[in-house]
Each structure stands twice: as structure tokens, then as C-alpha cells.
Scaffold this motif. Structure first.
Motif, PDB file in Angstrom:
ATOM      1  N   LEU A   9      50.796  98.767 163.337  1.00 12.04           N
ATOM      2  CA  LEU A   9      49.740  99.577 163.361  1.00 12.04           C
ATOM      3  C   LEU A   9      48.391  98.831 162.534  1.00 12.04           C
ATOM      4  N   VAL A  10      47.092  99.031 163.388  1.00 15.32           N
ATOM      5  CA  VAL A  10      46.414  98.407 164.165  1.00 15.32           C
ATOM      6  C   VAL A  10      45.354  99.480 163.656  1.00 15.32           C
ATOM      7  N   GLN A  11      44.182  98.917 163.648  1.00 13.47           N
ATOM      8  CA  GLN A  11      42.531  99.702 163.385  1.00 13.47           C
ATOM      9  C   GLN A  11      42.454  99.955 165.010  1.00 13.47           C
ATOM     10  N   ALA A  12      41.421 100.754 165.657  1.00  6.55           N
ATOM     11  CA  ALA A  12      40.659 100.554 166.381  1.00  6.55           C
ATOM     12  C   ALA A  12      40.117  99.199 166.804  1.00  6.55           C
ATOM     13  N   GLY A  13      39.849  98.586 167.848  1.00  2.08           N
ATOM     14  CA  GLY A  13      39.272  97.678 167.845  1.00  2.08           C
ATOM     15  C   GLY A  13      39.451  96.011 167.580  1.00  2.08           C
ATOM     16  N   GLY A  14      41.030  96.370 166.878  1.00  2.00           N
ATOM     17  CA  GLY A  14      41.934  95.082 166.036  1.00  2.00           C
ATOM     18  C   GLY A  14      42.872  94.459 167.691  1.00  2.00           C
ATOM     19  N   SER A  15      43.667  93.559 166.994  1.00  2.00           N
ATOM     20  CA  SER A  15      44.185  92.756 168.161  1.00  2.00           C
ATOM     21  C   SER A  15      45.576  93.113 167.708  1.00  2.00           C
ATOM     22  N   LEU A  16      46.519  92.924 169.034  1.00  2.00           N
ATOM     23  CA  LEU A  16      47.956  92.896 168.316  1.00  2.00           C
ATOM     24  C   LEU A  16      48.461  91.732 169.134  1.00  2.00           C
ATOM     25  N   ARG A  17      49.932  91.015 169.118  1.00  2.00           N
ATOM     26  CA  ARG A  17      50.269  90.048 169.788  1.00  2.00           C
ATOM     27  C   ARG A  17      51.882  90.446 170.230  1.00  2.00           C
ATOM     28  N   LEU A  18      52.227  91.094 171.532  1.00  2.61           N
ATOM     29  CA  LEU A  18      53.880  91.722 171.824  1.00  2.61           C
ATOM     30  C   LEU A  18      54.950  90.074 172.257  1.00  2.61           C
ATOM     31  N   SER A  19      55.773  90.020 172.445  1.00  8.47           N
ATOM     32  CA  SER A  19      56.480  89.477 172.537  1.00  8.47           C
ATOM     33  C   SER A  19      57.440  89.577 173.079  1.00  8.47           C
ATOM     34  N   CYS A  20      58.629  89.863 174.200  1.00  8.35           N
ATOM     35  CA  CYS A  20      59.472  89.763 174.721  1.00  8.35           C
ATOM     36  C   CYS A  20      61.029  88.715 175.053  1.00  8.35           C
ATOM     37  N   VAL A  21      62.071  88.543 174.278  1.00  9.21           N
ATOM     38  CA  VAL A  21      62.477  86.839 174.477  1.00  9.21           C
ATOM     39  C   VAL A  21      63.828  87.728 175.675  1.00  9.21           C
ATOM     40  N   ALA A  22      63.814  87.232 176.544  1.00  8.22           N
ATOM     41  CA  ALA A  22      64.743  86.863 177.640  1.00  8.22           C
ATOM     42  C   ALA A  22      66.389  86.076 176.812  1.00  8.22           C
TER      43      ALA A  22
END
Length: 121
Positions: A9-22
Motif C-alpha cells: 500500500l502506497v500513497q499517490a506519488g509514491g514508489s514501489l519496486r517489484l521483484s520476480c525471482v525465477a
């Protein structure tokens, strides 16, 4: 097998980094994509990266805000999401396919379980 993480959950204007490990030793041979599915909507393309990482392509809705990258030594693909908007709220999926880059859901062979991203206004 693909394992996505990094949502939240993040506020508008914020950032997130998703990761995907195979898992597996042939990760570097696959084109990797990120897709998302909002509640009540169809799954849609977000970004794709070539096996070498040299070529990327984005949906117009995220161009300039999201960046896809990969680290083949770590069998991991990332999605850096900046300037998030409420309309980015969705479950985000990573996917893999052999062959060339594609924006079509049906052309991907393997899918992760998804990670929820919620952007509050």
C-alpha cells in the motif's frame, strides 16, 4: 516457477519496486514481462524486457513512470514504479516466454502468483 514480491500500500506519488525471482537455470533465455489486473478488469500488459535486457517496451499508461530491468545472474526481473497513481492499483504478475518480446497475455508460457499493489489517493 516465478515468485513475485514487493507489492503493498502506497500513497499517490509514491514508489514501489517489484521483484520476480525465477527458478531454473535457463532464466536468461526468456523474455520477461509484467502484467496487471485490476478488480473486475482483464489482465493487461505493463512492460517487457528482452532476454539480454537491452530492449524494453512499456504500455503508454506507465511510460516514463515505470522501469523494467533484469539481473540474469540473480534470475530476477524488477519493476520500479514511480509517481504511482490510484489507477495503478492492481495485482501485478510477472511472466516468461521463449521467443521474442510480446505484449499479449496469451503468448506467455509461465506466470507468477501475483503481488497486490494498492495506491491510495
Amino acid at each position: 516457477q516465478l515468485q513475485a514480491s514487493g507489492g503493498g500500500l502506497v500513497q499517490a506519488g509514491g514508489s514501489l519496486r517489484l521483484s520476480c525471482v525465477a527458478s531454473g537455470r535457463t532464466f536468461s533465455r526468456y523474455v520477461m514481462g509484467w502484467f496487471r489486473q485490476a478488480s473486475g478488469k482483464e489482465r493487461e500488459f505493463v512492460a517487457v524486457i528482452s532476454w539480454s535486457g537491452s530492449t524494453t517496451y512499456y504500455a503508454d499508461s506507465v511510460l516514463g513512470r515505470f522501469t523494467i530491468s533484469r539481473d540474469n545472474a540473480k534470475n530476477t526481473v524488477y519493476l520500479q514504479m514511480n509517481s504511482l497513481k490510484p489507477e495503478d492499483t492492481a495485482v501485478y504478475y510477472c511472466a516468461a516466454r521463449s521467443g521474442g518480446s510480446s505484449t499479449y497475455v496469451r503468448e506467455y508460457d509461465y506466470w507468477g502468483q501475483g503481488t497486490q499493489v494498492t495506491v491510495s489517493s
